[in-house]
Design a protein around this motif. Structure first.
Motif, PDB file in Angstrom:
ATOM      1  N   SER A  29       0.807  -1.214   0.000  1.00 56.83           N
ATOM      2  CA  SER A  29       0.000   0.000   0.000  1.00 56.83           C
ATOM      3  C   SER A  29       0.845   1.272   0.000  1.00 56.83           C
ATOM      4  CB  SER A  29      -0.947   0.009   1.201  1.00 56.83           C
ATOM      5  OG  SER A  29      -0.211  -0.073   2.401  1.00 56.83           O
ATOM      6  N   SER A  51      -3.692   4.863  -7.470  1.00 61.34           N
ATOM      7  CA  SER A  51      -3.015   5.413  -6.296  1.00 61.34           C
ATOM      8  C   SER A  51      -2.846   4.363  -5.203  1.00 61.34           C
ATOM      9  CB  SER A  51      -3.801   6.604  -5.752  1.00 61.34           C
ATOM     10  OG  SER A  51      -5.082   6.165  -5.301  1.00 61.34           O
ATOM     11  N   ARG A  52      -2.108   4.729  -4.182  1.00 61.05           N
ATOM     12  CA  ARG A  52      -1.804   3.775  -3.120  1.00 61.05           C
ATOM     13  C   ARG A  52      -3.057   3.247  -2.431  1.00 61.05           C
ATOM     14  NH1 ARG A  52       2.511   7.425  -0.046  1.00 61.05           N
ATOM     15  NH2 ARG A  52       1.148   9.008  -0.932  1.00 61.05           N
ATOM     16  N   SER A  53      -4.018   4.123  -2.231  1.00 54.03           N
ATOM     17  CA  SER A  53      -5.255   3.701  -1.562  1.00 54.03           C
ATOM     18  C   SER A  53      -6.276   3.109  -2.528  1.00 54.03           C
ATOM     19  CB  SER A  53      -5.880   4.892  -0.853  1.00 54.03           C
ATOM     20  OG  SER A  53      -6.343   5.839  -1.806  1.00 54.03           O
ATOM     21  N   SER A  55      -8.034   5.074  -4.517  1.00 54.68           N
ATOM     22  CA  SER A  55      -9.106   6.058  -4.666  1.00 54.68           C
ATOM     23  C   SER A  55      -8.960   6.913  -5.924  1.00 54.68           C
ATOM     24  CB  SER A  55      -9.167   6.975  -3.447  1.00 54.68           C
ATOM     25  OG  SER A  55      -7.940   7.673  -3.299  1.00 54.68           O
ATOM     26  N   ASN A  73      -5.368  -4.248  -1.643  1.00 52.49           N
ATOM     27  CA  ASN A  73      -4.156  -4.179  -0.826  1.00 52.49           C
ATOM     28  C   ASN A  73      -4.035  -5.364   0.136  1.00 52.49           C
ATOM     29  OD1 ASN A  73      -3.245  -1.884  -2.081  1.00 52.49           O
ATOM     30  ND2 ASN A  73      -4.028  -0.482  -0.533  1.00 52.49           N
TER      31      ASN A  73
END
Length: 121
Positions: A29, A51-53, A55, A73
């Motif tokens: 993540s 993106s990492r999340s 979103s 994740n």
């Protein structure tokens, strides 16, 4: 950190494929994950990034509305759902991980080995 892309294959135009990219190593993540592709004789080009999340996503104009990127994740996996495939989508597809949402190849630190997608007319 290791990335592995799989799920490629051969389909007819209009068909669908789902690519997956699995990740092992440091915290999944912590990285944005992108998909790139390289057709014979052409440079590697940006396809999509998440993106990492999960979103925020971004797509190349050529695939917008046909491809969908997603991530889980908990399973260290990013998927690329490809619908309405065209012969011009034929390429080796690579997944890559980097610190930020980006389209530029140089901003990605880790790369998978690639998986072949072939779309016939």
């Amino acid at each position: 950190v290791q990335l592995q892309a799989y799920g490629g294959g051969s389909v007819q135009a209009g068909g669908s494929l789902r690519l997956s990219c699995t990740y092992s190593g440091r915290t999944f993540s912590s990285y944005a994950v992108g998909w790139f592709r390289q057709a014979p004789g052409k440079e590697r080009e940006f396809v999509a990034v998440i993106s990492r999340s999960g979103s925020i996503t971004d797509y190349a104009e050529s695939v917008k509305g046909r491809f969908t990127i997603s991530r889980d994740n908990a399973k260290n996996t990013v998927a690329l759902q490809m619908n309405s495939l065209k012969p011009e989508d034929t390429a080796v597809y690579y997944c890559a991980a980097g610190p930020s949402l980006a389209r530029a190849r140089v901003l990605y630190d880790y790369w998978g080995q690639g998986t072949q997608v072939t779309v016939s007319s």
